[in-house]
Design a protein around this motif. Structure first.
Motif, short mmCIF file in Angstrom:
data_model
loop_
_atom_site.label_atom_id
_atom_site.label_comp_id
_atom_site.label_asym_id
_atom_site.label_seq_id
_atom_site.Cartn_x
_atom_site.Cartn_y
_atom_site.Cartn_z
N GLN A 185 32.35 24.27 -11.19
CA GLN A 185 31.81 25.46 -11.97
C GLN A 185 31.99 26.02 -13.08
OE1 GLN A 185 33.85 27.75 -8.76
NE2 GLN A 185 33.02 27.23 -7.07
N ALA A 186 31.66 26.19 -13.52
CA ALA A 186 31.27 26.38 -14.61
C ALA A 186 30.68 28.24 -14.88
CB ALA A 186 30.90 25.60 -15.98
N GLY A 187 30.99 28.90 -16.21
CA GLY A 187 30.27 30.18 -16.57
C GLY A 187 31.18 31.31 -17.02
N GLU A 188 30.37 32.13 -17.52
CA GLU A 188 31.23 33.09 -18.16
C GLU A 188 31.65 34.13 -17.10
OE1 GLU A 188 28.30 35.28 -21.00
OE2 GLU A 188 28.30 33.51 -22.18
N LEU A 189 33.19 34.57 -17.53
CA LEU A 189 33.95 35.53 -16.45
C LEU A 189 34.28 36.92 -16.94
CD1 LEU A 189 34.32 35.01 -13.68
CD2 LEU A 189 36.73 34.53 -14.78
N LEU A 190 34.05 38.37 -16.77
CA LEU A 190 34.20 39.85 -17.31
C LEU A 190 35.59 39.75 -17.20
CD1 LEU A 190 34.31 41.56 -20.00
CD2 LEU A 190 32.99 42.81 -17.74
N ILE A 191 36.37 39.40 -17.39
CA ILE A 191 38.18 39.97 -16.36
C ILE A 191 38.67 40.67 -17.12
CG2 ILE A 191 38.06 37.46 -15.86
CD1 ILE A 191 40.76 37.04 -17.59
N ALA A 192 39.60 41.94 -16.24
CA ALA A 192 40.60 42.81 -16.37
C ALA A 192 42.23 42.39 -16.77
CB ALA A 192 39.79 44.54 -15.77
N ALA A 209 44.72 38.95 -11.89
CA ALA A 209 45.15 37.86 -11.68
C ALA A 209 45.52 36.79 -10.05
CB ALA A 209 46.68 37.87 -11.80
N GLN A 210 45.61 37.70 -8.96
CA GLN A 210 45.26 37.25 -7.28
C GLN A 210 43.99 36.85 -7.28
OE1 GLN A 210 45.91 40.89 -5.37
NE2 GLN A 210 48.24 41.06 -5.52
N ALA A 211 42.81 37.48 -7.34
CA ALA A 211 41.48 36.49 -8.10
C ALA A 211 41.59 35.45 -8.41
CB ALA A 211 40.62 37.74 -8.54
N LEU A 212 42.18 35.13 -9.48
CA LEU A 212 42.13 33.93 -10.39
C LEU A 212 42.83 33.11 -9.59
CD1 LEU A 212 41.47 35.65 -13.71
CD2 LEU A 212 40.28 34.20 -11.93
N ARG A 213 44.31 33.79 -8.00
CA ARG A 213 45.07 32.98 -8.32
C ARG A 213 45.74 32.56 -9.61
NH1 ARG A 213 40.70 30.43 -6.11
NH2 ARG A 213 41.14 28.13 -7.70
N TRP A 214 45.56 32.80 -10.66
CA TRP A 214 46.86 33.08 -11.96
C TRP A 214 48.09 34.36 -11.57
CZ3 TRP A 214 43.39 33.45 -16.81
CH2 TRP A 214 42.42 32.52 -16.90
N SER A 215 49.55 33.81 -12.50
CA SER A 215 50.88 34.41 -12.14
C SER A 215 49.90 35.74 -13.42
CB SER A 215 51.46 33.78 -12.70
OG SER A 215 51.28 33.41 -13.69
N GLU A 216 50.56 36.95 -12.83
CA GLU A 216 51.00 38.09 -13.71
C GLU A 216 50.81 37.98 -15.38
OE1 GLU A 216 52.14 41.37 -12.82
OE2 GLU A 216 51.20 41.83 -10.60
N ASP A 217 52.36 36.78 -15.48
CA ASP A 217 53.04 36.15 -16.69
C ASP A 217 51.40 35.57 -17.31
OD1 ASP A 217 54.94 37.18 -15.95
OD2 ASP A 217 55.83 35.15 -16.01
N LYS A 218 51.05 34.54 -16.42
CA LYS A 218 49.65 33.85 -17.48
C LYS A 218 48.36 34.89 -17.72
CE LYS A 218 46.67 29.59 -16.07
NZ LYS A 218 46.66 28.53 -15.56
N LEU A 219 47.86 35.94 -16.73
CA LEU A 219 47.16 36.63 -17.69
C LEU A 219 47.47 37.06 -18.75
CD1 LEU A 219 44.46 37.66 -16.14
CD2 LEU A 219 45.69 39.53 -15.44
N ARG A 220 49.12 37.99 -18.74
CA ARG A 220 49.37 38.28 -19.75
C ARG A 220 49.81 37.58 -21.15
NH1 ARG A 220 52.56 41.31 -16.86
NH2 ARG A 220 54.76 40.15 -16.53
#
Length: 359
Positions: free
Chosen positions: A238-245, A251-262
């Motif tokens: 899966q490849a594409g552009e993504l606008l994230i906040a 972070a939950q939607a991306l299955r990332w930790s908050e530390d990773k998002l920061r």
């Protein structure tokens, strides 16, 4: 003893028959285009549906009478629609039914997929789940949904020009903005180019593909267009552009930790991440652009790199609300014209109806 048991069984059967007969008691017959009976059982099903929808513990007789009139009006409008050649296909009903589930997952689902999801998450069949959530069986719920779609199409066709003419005024738009100004804001945001390669049954192959795509991008950033347009996109990756906040929800939607998002938001534009492993895939991202948090004015766009301004957004929402209000009034007016003694035979009235609805 046998005689006593036989007598008791006969009494139980008789009581069950009386109860069934009571539930099948006709309350009204709608006959604008064909003859359709509304029974006490159908009204009870609708009452259960409304109670589920609004979390109501009690339902007074007066509200049951109003709901019965609503059901009569619905059948009148559906019959009028059929008479005018307006129709709704089963596929349209199925699409409308599946829409909510699909929105939650983020892709179009089939009914079989929904059935599996419900089974895995709740242990219930789809019919049991719908019954629990709506008070209706799956078939009853779809029949109800079909009637609502039919009415919507019919009223929209009959009142098309009037509905289109309903729009929010400039004063209403500006007042709505002033009353909700603090909610019109951007969180700190970032536009990414994101590549995810599912592990599937071969972790090594997925890792190799992800690293190869990353290397291709490093050599030529225009490869992103080829990745997006390739037939493999959506299949092997899966490849594409993504606008994230910069939010916990993101972070939950991306299955990332908050530390990773920061950590992500500390990166500069044009940063290319390493290929990293998650529980389900290998992925890398590129920081394309960053946006600072800010409060929005009426002339600002609602979302970066779009053309819809806050003014346009409020206008669209307020106009839609006003159109829905007009639609409801228009539907009621059309039903009122149809609701005549010639089109509706009320089998139960006055005290007889009140007594029957006192359950």
């Amino acid at each position: 003893m046998k005689k006593i048991i036989a007598t008791l069984l006969a009494s139980m059967v008789a009581c069950a028959a009386v109860f069934a007969q009571s539930d099948m008691t006709p309350l009204a017959v709608v006959k604008h285009n064909k003859s359709e009976t509304i029974t006490l059982k159908q009204l009870k099903t609708r009452v259960a549906f409304v109670q589920k929808q609004y979390g109501m513990d009690s339902f007074p007789v007066e509200q049951k009478q109003t709901l019965l009139e609503n059901m009569i009006n619905e059948k009148l409008l559906c019959q009028a629609a059929a008479k005018d050649g307006v129709a709704i296909s089963d596929s349209q009903v199925d699409n409308a039914f599946l829409a909510t589930f699909s929105q939650q997952v983020g892709r179009q689902l089939t009914e079989a997929e929904v059935e599996n999801i419900i089974k895995e998450t709740s242990g219930k069949t789809l019919d049991e789940y719908i019954k629990e959530m709506s008070g209706m069986s799956l078939s009853d719920y779809k029949a109800y949904l079909k009637s609502q779609l039919l009415i919507q199409n019919y009223v929209s066709q009959k009142k098309q020009e009037e509905i289109r003419a309903v729009a929010a005024t400039d004063e209403e738009i500006r007042n709505a903005y002033e009353m909700n100004k603090s909610s019109f804001r951007w969180d700190e945001m970032m536009k990414l180019f994101l590549v995810m390669v599912p592990k599937g049954s071969n972790d090594m192959a997925a890792k190799a593909l992800c690293e190869d795509m990353r290397n291709q991008y490093i050599k030529d950033s225009k490869k992103s267009t080829a990745f997006v347009n390739a037939p493999e996109n959506g299949k092997s990756y899966q490849a594409g552009e993504l606008l994230i906040a910069k939010t916990s929800q993101q972070a939950q939607a991306l299955r990332w930790s908050e530390d990773k998002l920061r950590e992500l938001f500390s990166r500069k534009e044009a940063y290319i991440s390493e290929s990293t492993e998650t529980t389900s895939d290998f992925q890398f991202y590129v920081v394309l652009k960053k946006y600072d948090a800010k409060l929005l004015s009426l002339s600002d766009v609602v979302q970066p790199e779009t053309t819809v301004t806050v003014y346009d957004y409020i206008k669209g929402n307020l106009s839609q609300q006003k159109q829905m209000q007009y639609f409801t009034t228009a539907a009621q007016d059309l039903a009122k014209e149809l609701n005549t003694d010639a089109n509706v035979d009320r089998k139960k009235k006055g005290d007889a109806l009140t007594k029957l609805l006192n359950w």
